[in-house]
Design a protein around this motif. Structure first.
Motif, PDB file in Angstrom:
ATOM      1  N   ASN A  28     -13.321  19.013 -10.296  1.00 21.46           N
ATOM      2  CA  ASN A  28     -12.463  17.834 -10.207  1.00 21.46           C
ATOM      3  C   ASN A  28     -11.420  17.974  -9.102  1.00 21.46           C
ATOM      4  O   ASN A  28     -10.987  19.080  -8.776  1.00 21.46           O
ATOM      5  CB  ASN A  28     -11.732  17.598 -11.532  1.00 21.46           C
ATOM      6  CG  ASN A  28     -12.688  17.427 -12.697  1.00 21.46           C
ATOM      7  OD1 ASN A  28     -13.757  16.836 -12.545  1.00 21.46           O
ATOM      8  ND2 ASN A  28     -12.313  17.944 -13.856  1.00 21.46           N
ATOM      9  N   ALA A  29     -11.012  16.835  -8.556  1.00 18.53           N
ATOM     10  CA  ALA A  29      -9.908  16.799  -7.596  1.00 18.53           C
ATOM     11  C   ALA A  29      -8.627  16.496  -8.370  1.00 18.53           C
ATOM     12  O   ALA A  29      -8.611  15.610  -9.235  1.00 18.53           O
ATOM     13  CB  ALA A  29     -10.155  15.731  -6.547  1.00 18.53           C
ATOM     14  N   VAL A  30      -7.561  17.231  -8.073  1.00 19.39           N
ATOM     15  CA  VAL A  30      -6.272  17.008  -8.742  1.00 19.39           C
ATOM     16  C   VAL A  30      -5.188  16.826  -7.681  1.00 19.39           C
ATOM     17  O   VAL A  30      -5.308  17.336  -6.561  1.00 19.39           O
ATOM     18  CB  VAL A  30      -5.907  18.190  -9.665  1.00 19.39           C
ATOM     19  CG1 VAL A  30      -6.894  18.282 -10.811  1.00 19.39           C
ATOM     20  CG2 VAL A  30      -5.853  19.504  -8.897  1.00 19.39           C
ATOM     21  N   PRO A  31      -4.138  16.085  -7.993  1.00 23.65           N
ATOM     22  CA  PRO A  31      -3.057  15.840  -7.020  1.00 23.65           C
ATOM     23  C   PRO A  31      -2.299  17.129  -6.691  1.00 23.65           C
ATOM     24  O   PRO A  31      -2.320  18.094  -7.454  1.00 23.65           O
ATOM     25  CB  PRO A  31      -2.143  14.837  -7.749  1.00 23.65           C
ATOM     26  CG  PRO A  31      -2.967  14.288  -8.874  1.00 23.65           C
ATOM     27  CD  PRO A  31      -3.909  15.380  -9.259  1.00 23.65           C
ATOM     28  N   GLY A  32      -1.620  17.102  -5.550  1.00 25.07           N
ATOM     29  CA  GLY A  32      -0.741  18.209  -5.185  1.00 25.07           C
ATOM     30  C   GLY A  32      -1.356  19.155  -4.175  1.00 25.07           C
ATOM     31  O   GLY A  32      -2.498  18.985  -3.733  1.00 25.07           O
ATOM     32  N   ASN A  33      -0.555  20.157  -3.815  1.00 25.03           N
ATOM     33  CA  ASN A  33      -0.974  21.170  -2.850  1.00 25.03           C
ATOM     34  C   ASN A  33      -0.955  22.535  -3.528  1.00 25.03           C
ATOM     35  O   ASN A  33       0.050  22.922  -4.141  1.00 25.03           O
ATOM     36  CB  ASN A  33      -0.030  21.173  -1.645  1.00 25.03           C
ATOM     37  CG  ASN A  33      -0.439  22.171  -0.594  1.00 25.03           C
ATOM     38  OD1 ASN A  33      -1.617  22.295  -0.260  1.00 25.03           O
ATOM     39  ND2 ASN A  33       0.529  22.901  -0.060  1.00 25.03           N
ATOM     40  N   LEU A  34      -2.057  23.272  -3.456  1.00 26.73           N
ATOM     41  CA  LEU A  34      -2.204  24.564  -4.118  1.00 26.73           C
ATOM     42  C   LEU A  34      -1.950  24.451  -5.629  1.00 26.73           C
ATOM     43  O   LEU A  34      -1.338  25.330  -6.245  1.00 26.73           O
ATOM     44  CB  LEU A  34      -1.262  25.601  -3.485  1.00 26.73           C
ATOM     45  CG  LEU A  34      -1.569  25.944  -2.015  1.00 26.73           C
ATOM     46  CD1 LEU A  34      -0.567  26.961  -1.489  1.00 26.73           C
ATOM     47  CD2 LEU A  34      -2.989  26.465  -1.853  1.00 26.73           C
TER      48      LEU A  34
END
Length: 227
Positions: free
Chosen positions: A61-67
C-alpha cells in the motif's frame, strides 16, 4: 523531561539523534534521486520480493508522508511512503526491501519480532502514564511511584533493545535479496542501498541510547528518594 544527574547525557543523546535524523534525511535524499539499475519502483521491488517468498497475499500500500514506511504485522500489509512507493530510485528500492524483510521475519515468526509486537501496546499505554507517575512521585515524595516509573522506563529500554536485532536482520535480508537478484546493479547501487539502510539503522541505535539515558536518569532519582 525529568531533571536528574543524567540530564546532560539525555541532552547530548537528543542532539546526536537530531544529527542522525538529518543524516538519514540527506542520505535518502541523495539516493532517492539516483535511478536503480532496473528502473523498478519501491512498490515493484516489494511486490517481487513478497511473491518470490510465498507472500503473494500480502498487499503493498501507498501511505502519506516521507519515510513513513512500515510493515503492519496485524493487518499483514507492507506500507510504503510517497517517496518510495512509485519512485524507481536506489533509496526507494532499499527501503521497500527492508519493509518486506519484516514480512519475511513475520512469516518465520522471528522471536524478537514476536516479542516486540507483544510489548508494543501495553508498553505504549505504560509510557503515556509514566511521566505523570514520576511528576506525582517527585512532588509528593512517594518513592513507590518513582520506582514504578523506573520500571516502565526499563521496559521501554528492553523494547528498544529487542528492536535492534529486528531492524538489523530486516536490512540484512533486504541487501541479500537485492544483491542476489542483481537489482542493486553496479557497485554504486550496492553502496547506495547499504548507505540508506545503515543510516536508518543508526536511528534505532540512537533510540536505544536515549532510552538508556532516560532509564539511568529515572533510576538515579528513584534511588535518591530512598535515601
Amino acid at each position: 523531561m525529568i531533571l536528574g544527574p543524567y540530564t546532560f547525557l539525555i541532552l547530548a543523546v537528543f542532539i546526536a539523534s537530531m544529527l542522525i535524523q538529518g543524516y538519514l534525511s540527506s542520505t535518502y535524499r541523495k539516493w532517492g534521486q539516483v535511478r536503480n539499475a532496473r528502473s523498478l519502483t519501491g512498490a515493484d521491488v516489494a511486490r517481487m520480493m513478497l511473491d518470490e517468498n510465498g507472500l503473494g497475499h500480502i498487499p503493498v500500500n501507498a501511505v502519506p508522508g516521507n519515510l513513513t514506511d512500515h510493515y503492519d504485522p496485524i493487518r499483514k500489509t507492507v506500507n510504503l511512503s510517497e517517496s518510495v512507493y512509485g519512485v524507481p530510485s536506489v533509496g526507494a528500492m532499499a527501503v521497500a526491501a527492508h519493509e518486506v524483510g519484516h514480512a519475511l521475519q513475520d512469516k518465520v515468526r522471528m522471536p524478537a519480532l514476536v516479542l516486540r509486537g507483544q510489548m508494543a501496546v501495553p508498553l505504549s499505554l505504560g509510557m503515556n502514564l509514566a511521566p505523570l507517575l514520576l511528576m506525582v512521585g517527585i512532588v509528593l515524595q512517594i518513592s513507590g511511584l518513582l520506582w514504578l516509573g523506573a520500571v516502565l522506563f526499563g521496559l521501554a529500554l528492553l523494547f528498544h533493545l529487542v528492536t535492534l536485532p529486528v531492524e538489523f536482520d530486516a536490512s540484512r535480508r533486504a541487501l541479500a535479496y537485492l544483491n542476489s537478484r542483481g537489482l542493486s546493479g553496479s557497485d554504486q547501487g550496492v553502496n547506495g542501498a547499504r548507505s540508506v539502510l545503515t543510516a536508518a539503522a543508526l536511528t534505532y541505535v540512537a533510540g536505544f541510547a536515549m532510552a538508556l539515558a532516560q532509564f539511568l536518569n529515572i533510576l538515579s532519582i528513584a534511588r535518591s528518594s530512598d535515601d
